[in-house]
Scaffold this motif. Structure first.
Motif, short mmCIF file in Angstrom:
data_model
loop_
_atom_site.label_atom_id
_atom_site.label_comp_id
_atom_site.label_asym_id
_atom_site.label_seq_id
_atom_site.Cartn_x
_atom_site.Cartn_y
_atom_site.Cartn_z
N HIS A 110 0.88 -1.16 0.00
CA HIS A 110 0.00 0.00 0.00
C HIS A 110 0.92 1.21 0.00
CE1 HIS A 110 -2.52 3.08 2.33
NE2 HIS A 110 -2.84 3.14 1.04
N TRP A 111 0.93 1.93 -1.12
CA TRP A 111 1.79 3.10 -1.27
C TRP A 111 0.92 4.34 -1.34
CZ3 TRP A 111 3.60 0.00 -5.94
CH2 TRP A 111 4.54 -0.97 -5.58
N LYS A 112 1.26 5.33 -0.56
CA LYS A 112 0.55 6.60 -0.58
C LYS A 112 1.48 7.64 -1.18
CE LYS A 112 -1.93 9.73 2.43
NZ LYS A 112 -2.15 10.16 3.80
N GLU A 115 -1.44 13.40 -0.52
CA GLU A 115 -2.62 13.19 0.33
C GLU A 115 -3.76 12.50 -0.39
OE1 GLU A 115 -3.69 16.87 2.60
OE2 GLU A 115 -1.93 17.62 1.50
N HIS A 117 -3.62 10.16 -3.27
CA HIS A 117 -3.40 9.02 -4.17
C HIS A 117 -2.87 7.83 -3.38
CE1 HIS A 117 -2.59 7.10 -8.10
NE2 HIS A 117 -1.72 6.42 -7.37
N HIS A 118 -3.51 6.70 -3.57
CA HIS A 118 -3.08 5.44 -2.97
C HIS A 118 -2.95 4.40 -4.07
CE1 HIS A 118 -4.10 6.55 1.26
NE2 HIS A 118 -4.87 7.41 0.62
N CYS A 166 -8.32 9.51 -2.08
CA CYS A 166 -8.25 9.42 -0.62
C CYS A 166 -9.51 8.82 -0.01
CB CYS A 166 -7.96 10.78 -0.02
SG CYS A 166 -9.16 12.05 -0.46
N GLU A 185 2.79 15.29 2.55
CA GLU A 185 2.51 14.38 3.65
C GLU A 185 2.68 15.14 4.95
OE1 GLU A 185 5.31 11.16 3.63
OE2 GLU A 185 7.03 12.49 3.79
#
Length: 160
Positions: free
Chosen positions: A33-35, A38, A40-41, A70, A145
């Protein structure tokens, strides 16, 4: 004929998409799980190897990268034969950003939804943020972030 990756994307929600994967393939393995910023995942899952016979009928490869906003709204679904490296995936998306490098394995199938927009727009120096300037920092390649100083260098333990 609609491809199954587009069918998954058209669920429009991460929960619904994962439910469909679970229903069709008996489950999935959450790999990453990469963020990025604020908003986009990237959720990377592997369809179980026990589903290979059925998998070949529906998916060209066992790895799905599900890009969401998000709120868990599905923007894009990518299908790979192997797990892409995070920064290579972003280099594929935004090749003009020097912080991103590498090559992704072949994209076997791609689907986008009405939630999709150019993810590079989230990475500019003037990109929208819900964090106050004094409480944010830039991520590698761009996007905002929360700065460690915003919460004394520790994550807050919130109880509902």
């Amino acid at each position: 004929m609609k491809h199954f990756v587009q069918t998954l994307a058209d669920t429009l929600g991460l929960g619904s998409l994962l439910d469909e994967v679970r229903h069709r393939f008996g489950g999935y393995e959450l790999l990453e799980h990469w963020k990025q910023g604020e908003f986009h995942h990237d959720v990377v899952v592997r369809v179980p190897s026990t589903a290979n016979d059925h998998l070949l009928d529906l998916l060209p490869g066992p790895i799905l990268v599900i890009a969401t906003n998000c709120n868990g709204g599905v923007k894009e679904v990518l299908c790979f034969g192997e797990v892409p490296e995070r920064w290579a995936l972003w280099h594929w998306r935004c090749p003009h950003i020097d912080d991103f490098t590498g090559d992704v394995p072949p994209v076997l199938e791609r689907a986008i939804t009405e939630h999709w927009f150019d993810p590079c727009d989230l990475l500019s120096a003037d990109a929208r943020s819900e964090l106050r300037p004094e409480h944010r920092q830039r991520q590698r390649g761009g996007g905002w972030e929360m700065a460690p100083s915003a919460c004394g260098g520790q994550l807050l333990d919130r109880k509902l």
